[in-house]
Design an enzyme around this catalytic site. Structure first.
Site, short mmCIF file in Angstrom:
data_model
loop_
_atom_site.label_atom_id
_atom_site.label_comp_id
_atom_site.label_asym_id
_atom_site.label_seq_id
_atom_site.Cartn_x
_atom_site.Cartn_y
_atom_site.Cartn_z
N CYS A 146 -84.53 27.73 -81.02
CA CYS A 146 -83.82 28.36 -79.91
C CYS A 146 -84.98 29.10 -79.32
O CYS A 146 -85.55 30.21 -79.86
CB CYS A 146 -82.48 29.06 -80.16
SG CYS A 146 -81.22 28.03 -80.71
N TYR A 170 -72.24 26.62 -86.96
CA TYR A 170 -71.79 26.09 -85.42
C TYR A 170 -70.65 25.33 -85.45
O TYR A 170 -69.85 25.03 -86.52
CB TYR A 170 -72.91 25.57 -84.60
CG TYR A 170 -74.00 26.50 -84.52
CD1 TYR A 170 -73.91 27.97 -83.76
CD2 TYR A 170 -75.44 26.44 -84.70
CE1 TYR A 170 -74.58 28.73 -83.94
CE2 TYR A 170 -76.45 27.44 -84.70
CZ TYR A 170 -76.09 28.55 -84.00
OH TYR A 170 -77.17 29.65 -84.17
#
Length: 366
Positions: free
Chosen positions: A25, A188
């Site tokens: 990310c 997630y």
């Protein structure tokens, strides 16, 4: 020749070497306006540098399938045509350098609506604050005490998310990607459904193994239906929550044995490679780290499930990466921080091990 620099083929796709860049990310996309979630100059420079450095396959960061699927408001997305167009510039350049462009499709679930890592890592952005929203999850359990409490998904909400993954896969191909990966790891959304630690549902998406894996399998089926038959689909999994492995913890979590069982199901449904990581569901889990600490899980999946795997986790040295492959513990190596420190890691490793990588024509001397 070094095994690390041998080509690797999946379906009709040939990757020039086994040095692959893991999704990482960047938290650098616009949080609002027409370019929300679209790749920009930073993403181009970040990904292009690794391709010019000889990396065989280059992943984008976790790319959200919808606005509420982002980890932070600054994540990349692929839910509209502006984002598709922005990616085309990147995928075209990666391919020109001989690298395979790959994308990881993700939904952050209960770990969404948080600040960028260098501001206040993991700090929640309240739903009523600028750029905030209500996270979605299998059960209304916050990640930790200070986190936003997520909304428990309805079955209609789950169906919407499956559709978002399908649409994202179609857009990913239009954007020029040759590999699509479903993100089912690191705490997630899909990982939250898989684990009994985070999935407390009593309907058809919870309870036993079949219920908890249902979303993962539905997403894979939806993605595979949109993705060309001749191109591969990957799946990233957290092989363990690091709960059952720790004597005295007492909490039930996702285990390596569960991962092997899921891997067999995924392989039968058209997943070509499992990207094997660990952890992410329990913020206080005791994790045993060290060089190559996640490789044994990849090896177990490869041996027991019969599916190709990529290994991750503190693999930093060329000889270390070569040994993982030559010992039959994995089929490819995914590098993270090592490639952040050195975009030319593949080129330097090739010089050390006696392999070859493509060199940009601009670097050739007449």
């Amino acid at each position: 020749m070094s095994t690390l620099f041998e080509p690797y083929s999946l379906r009709s796709l040939s990757v020039p070497n086994r040095v692959w860049m893991s999704p990482m990310c960047q938290y650098s996309a616009a949080p609002e306006g027409a370019d929300t979630g679209a790749a920009n100059d930073w993403h181009f420079a970040h990904l292009a540098a690794r391709a010019a450095g000889g990396t065989g396959l280059v992943f984008t960061e976790a790319t959200a399938v919808g606005p509420e699927a982002r980890i932070s408001p600054y994540d990349l997305g692929i839910w509209n045509d502006v984002q598709v167009a922005a990616f085309r510039r990147i995928t075209g350049f990666l391919r020109e350098q001989g690298s395979v462009p790959a994308i990881q499709l993700a939904h952050a679930g209960r770990k969404s609506s948080v600040e960028r890592a260098w501001i206040r890592r993991g700090a929640p952005i309240p739903p009523d604050a600028q750029y905030g929203w209500v996270p979605l999850a299998p059960s209304a359990l916050p990640f930790h005490e200070a986190s936003n409490t997520p909304e428990e998904l309805t079955t209609d909400g789950i169906a919407t998310i499956v559709g978002q993954f399908a649409d994202a896969a179609r857009r990913a191909r239009a954007a020029g990607f040759d590999v699509v990966e479903v993100h089912g790891a690191h705490g997630y959304l899909i990982n939250q459904f898989l684990s009994p630690f985070t999935n407390r549902r009593t309907d058809g998406y919870g309870g036993d193994f079949a219920g908890r894996t249902r979303l993962a399998l539905e997403v894979v089926d939806a993605v595979r239906a949109e993705w060309p038959d001749e191109l591969p689909v990957f799946f990233r999994v957290s092989a363990t929550d690091w709960l059952s492995e720790n004597p005295g913890d007492g909490r039930e979590g996702w285990t390596a044995a569960d991962t092997v069982r899921l891997a067999k199901e995924l392989h039968s449904r058209g997943v070509d490679l499992l990207d094997v990581s660990t952890g992410g569901n329990a913020p206080d889990a005791k994790i045993t780290t060290g060089p190559g600490y996640q490789v044994p899980f990849a090896e177990q999946v490869r041996q027991e499930a019969g599916i190709p795997v990529a290994a991750v986790g503190e693999i930093t040295e060329p000889a270390q990466a070569e040994a993982v492959l030559t010992e039959g513990r994995a089929d490819a190596i995914l590098l993270g921080r090592a490639l952040l420190r050195d975009p030319y890691w593949a080129r330097h490793a090739a010089a050390e091990l006696g392999g070859e990588v493509a060199t940009p024509v601009q670097y050739h001397r007449s």
